[in-house]
Design a protein around this motif. Structure first.
Motif, PDB file in Angstrom:
ATOM      1  N   ALA A  54       0.832  -1.215   0.000  1.00  0.00           N
ATOM      2  CA  ALA A  54       0.000   0.000   0.000  1.00  0.00           C
ATOM      3  C   ALA A  54       0.863   1.260   0.000  1.00  0.00           C
ATOM      4  O   ALA A  54       0.454   2.290  -0.545  1.00  0.00           O
ATOM      5  N   LEU A 111      -3.545  -2.224  -5.618  1.00  0.00           N
ATOM      6  CA  LEU A 111      -4.603  -2.229  -4.604  1.00  0.00           C
ATOM      7  C   LEU A 111      -5.368  -3.542  -4.556  1.00  0.00           C
ATOM      8  O   LEU A 111      -5.862  -3.934  -3.495  1.00  0.00           O
ATOM      9  N   PHE A 158      -5.776  -5.547  -1.128  1.00  0.00           N
ATOM     10  CA  PHE A 158      -7.066  -6.059  -0.659  1.00  0.00           C
ATOM     11  C   PHE A 158      -6.980  -7.560  -0.402  1.00  0.00           C
ATOM     12  O   PHE A 158      -7.441  -8.043   0.638  1.00  0.00           O
ATOM     13  N   TRP A 178     -12.133   0.594   4.637  1.00  0.00           N
ATOM     14  CA  TRP A 178     -12.247   0.707   3.177  1.00  0.00           C
ATOM     15  C   TRP A 178     -13.718   0.709   2.783  1.00  0.00           C
ATOM     16  O   TRP A 178     -14.155   1.525   1.978  1.00  0.00           O
ATOM     17  N   LYS A 231     -13.051   3.653   0.266  1.00  0.00           N
ATOM     18  CA  LYS A 231     -11.658   3.868  -0.119  1.00  0.00           C
ATOM     19  C   LYS A 231     -11.165   2.665  -0.911  1.00  0.00           C
ATOM     20  O   LYS A 231     -11.094   1.559  -0.384  1.00  0.00           O
ATOM     21  N   HIS A 232     -10.862   2.870  -2.163  1.00  0.00           N
ATOM     22  CA  HIS A 232     -10.324   1.855  -3.071  1.00  0.00           C
ATOM     23  C   HIS A 232     -11.344   0.793  -3.494  1.00  0.00           C
ATOM     24  O   HIS A 232     -11.038  -0.032  -4.333  1.00  0.00           O
ATOM     25  N   ILE A 233     -12.499   0.768  -2.874  1.00  0.00           N
ATOM     26  CA  ILE A 233     -13.569  -0.181  -3.217  1.00  0.00           C
ATOM     27  C   ILE A 233     -14.899   0.540  -3.070  1.00  0.00           C
ATOM     28  O   ILE A 233     -14.951   1.635  -2.518  1.00  0.00           O
TER      29      ILE A 233
END
Length: 146
Positions: free
Chosen positions: A14, A21, A25, A46, A51-53
């Motif tokens: 990260a 990413l 995950f 997340w 965040k990121h998803i």
């Protein structure tokens, strides 16, 4: 702690210049499945913040609940906020107060203030201005003032 190697691999990835990413995950998910509270909490945030998803309040609540049951202080705080605001679950001020208390006893400084606020306004507990003043004074000593 089980899953720590996976969790630290995820952190390293990260923090890379161009992190993968999907790999982060996957590593967090695998660590979480080994009951690593830090990884479970990370995934919960997340989902909570998208965040990121994709944002998923119910999944966030589920993950935060698991990490809080494993005594992760920040998870207890975020779970308390979920209960107070009705994010991912029904609003339950009593459980919000209980989780703020748990988080504060586990060392989360912001939760010390939140317990004082709850006592002051009677959020999930009876109004008790004397206890509120004590908790808010401790929060202030820890540099937390809202």
């Amino acid at each position: 702690m089980k899953g720590d190697k996976l969790y630290h691999k995820a952190l390293n990835e990260a923090n890379a210049e161009n992190p993968d990413l999907a790999l982060v995950f996957d590593l967090l998910d695998r660590a979480s499945k080994q009951n690593n509270s830090k990884a479970t909490y990370a995934l919960g945030t997340w989902y909570l913040f998208g965040k990121h998803i994709s944002k998923d309040d119910k999944k966030a609540f589920e993950m935060l609940s698991i990490a809080a049951a494993q005594f992760h202080p920040e998870a207890c705080f975020d779970l308390a906020k979920c209960y107070e605001e009705g994010t991912g679950s029904k609003k339950d001020l009593r459980l919000a107060f209980k989780n703020y208390q748990k988080a504060s006893l586990l060392g989360d400084k912001q939760s010390i203030y939140e317990v004082g606020r709850c006592y002051y306004y009677g959020i999930g507990t009876e109004v008790d201005r004397e206890l509120a003043d004590m908790w808010l004074a401790v929060a202030s000593e820890n540099g937390i003032e809202n």
